[in-house]
Write an enzyme that holds these catalytic residues in place. Structure first.
Site, mmCIF file in Angstrom:
data_model
loop_
_atom_site.group_PDB
_atom_site.id
_atom_site.type_symbol
_atom_site.label_atom_id
_atom_site.label_comp_id
_atom_site.label_asym_id
_atom_site.label_seq_id
_atom_site.Cartn_x
_atom_site.Cartn_y
_atom_site.Cartn_z
ATOM 1 N N ALA A 1 0.861 -0.985 0.002
ATOM 2 C CA ALA A 1 -0.043 0.076 0.117
ATOM 3 C C ALA A 1 0.865 1.374 -0.035
ATOM 4 C CB ALA A 1 -0.943 -0.011 1.130
ATOM 5 N N ASP A 2 2.008 1.148 0.164
ATOM 6 C CA ASP A 2 3.131 2.442 0.266
ATOM 7 C C ASP A 2 4.518 2.078 -0.094
ATOM 8 O OD1 ASP A 2 3.639 2.030 3.627
ATOM 9 O OD2 ASP A 2 3.539 0.666 2.275
ATOM 10 N N ARG A 3 4.550 2.840 -1.179
ATOM 11 C CA ARG A 3 6.215 2.829 -1.713
ATOM 12 C C ARG A 3 6.011 3.804 -2.938
ATOM 13 N NH1 ARG A 3 9.801 3.890 0.189
ATOM 14 N NH2 ARG A 3 9.416 2.241 1.945
#
Length: 350
Positions: free
Chosen positions: A234-236
């Site tokens: 979900a985050d990068r």
């Protein structure tokens, strides 16, 4: 249900917490003890531990180790101590949704319970167990979704992943890499971007993979029709550009995350605050050398760009909903209704 990962990046034996120092990977697998919240804060800030779920677990257990070593005169004293330390830990990564979710839950628990210190330690331990269980459910849900969408003309699926979302980034098993681990049990192949952590983890797990540069992904999708999905966490930073090329080439773009990684209080991804990290992470590179065979590894930093070069270094990007095929959580697989997701309603119903 998929197999348990061999790697353990977080090891908790009450009251002792040790973590795998990810700054030394893939050259050395060294565990360090995290005896208190100060050490936990340092481990998160310096990225000795990373990944949104892992950050939350390490923060919670670092304080559990510290609480276990303390003697409190009353529940009120324990409560004040715990809340102050949780506030301190919240400053370690200001954009980690899982961290703030864990802190909110732990504060709520300690506000209402008796025998506060013991209750806190039990709750932190339960978060570790729940994260592993949730990740296994994500893996099973995501693998089944990809299998259902496999064309009959493609006997063996290949998938691409990005960054690290496995046992190193969670309490164990992984999110996006957990899906890949589950899919591999059904004869899948992995193409991955992640020269240090993901490559290390897949090698340790015995899962065959091929390392791919970001700039080669579009050419790869065009040349290999057996690649049916790109699965990310979900985050990068970098997921946005992968989603664009997946859309162009007709490949599913799947986000895997526990519900705790989803900020249901935001109206839109445009409201997400993007953390910007030090420019040196771009203008410099770090590696390890040994002065002699079998000697101690020494970390060295080299200047790559000209000294004084300005650089923009966002940690994350926001991928528009219209580019995402599905969001896979422990509660199920959620697809769009039209051009947007309704995760608030879907998660509530799951």
């Amino acid at each position: 249900m998929s197999a348990q990962s061999r790697l353990q990046a977080i090891v908790w034996n009450r009251p002792k917490l040790t973590i795998l120092n990810q700054l030394l990977l893939p050259h050395s697998s060294e565990y360090i003890e995290i005896p208190d919240s100060a050490a936990g804060h340092h481990a998160i800030v310096t990225m000795q531990t990373r990944g949104a779920p892992a950050i939350a677990i390490v923060a919670a257990l670092a304080l559990a180790a510290e609480v276990s070593a303390q003697t409190f005169g009353s529940d009120d004293e324990a409560r004040q101590f715990i809340h102050a330390k949780l506030d301190y830990l919240s400053t370690s990564r200001p954009t980690a949704v899982n961290l703030f979710d864990a802190i909110t839950k732990l504060k709520k628990l300690t506000n209402t319970c008796s025998n506060v210190a013991a209750a806190y330690v039990d709750a932190a331990e339960q978060m570790l167990a729940d994260d592993i269980s949730d990740n296994k459910a994500i893996g099973a849900n995501g693998a089944a979704f990809i299998e259902r969408r496999r064309p009959e003309t493609v006997p063996r699926i290949k998938v691409l992943t990005h960054c690290n979302t496995g046992a190193l980034a969670t309490a164990g098993h992984g999110t996006a890499l957990g899906i890949i681990r589950s899919l591999y049990q059904k004869d899948g192949s992995v193409l991955e971007h992640g020269a240090r952590l993901t490559a290390y983890e897949l090698k340790e797990e015995g899962i065959p993979s091929t390392l791919v540069c970001d700039s080669a992904v579009s050419a790869l999708l065009r040349s290999d029709p057996s690649i049916r999905a790109i699965v990310v966490g979900a985050d990068r930073i970098g997921t946005y550009q992968l989603a664009i090329t997946a859309k162009f080439h007709g490949v599913d773009f799947i986000v895997a995350a526990p519900v705790t990684s989803i900020d249901l209080g935001l109206k839109s991804g445009r409201d997400i605050v993007i953390e910007e990290r030090n420019m040196d992470e771009i203008t410099q590179t770090a590696g390890f050398v040994s002065e002699s065979i079998g000697g101690e590894l020494v970390r060295q930093t080299l200047q790559v760009a000209p000294v004084g070069t300005n650089a923009w270094n966002p940690s994350f990007d926001v991928t528009p909903a219209e580019l995402i095929t599905a969001v896979v959580t422990e509660k199920g697989v959620f697809e769009k209704r039209g051009a947007e997701f309704d995760l608030v309603s879907d998660i509530a119903k799951a």
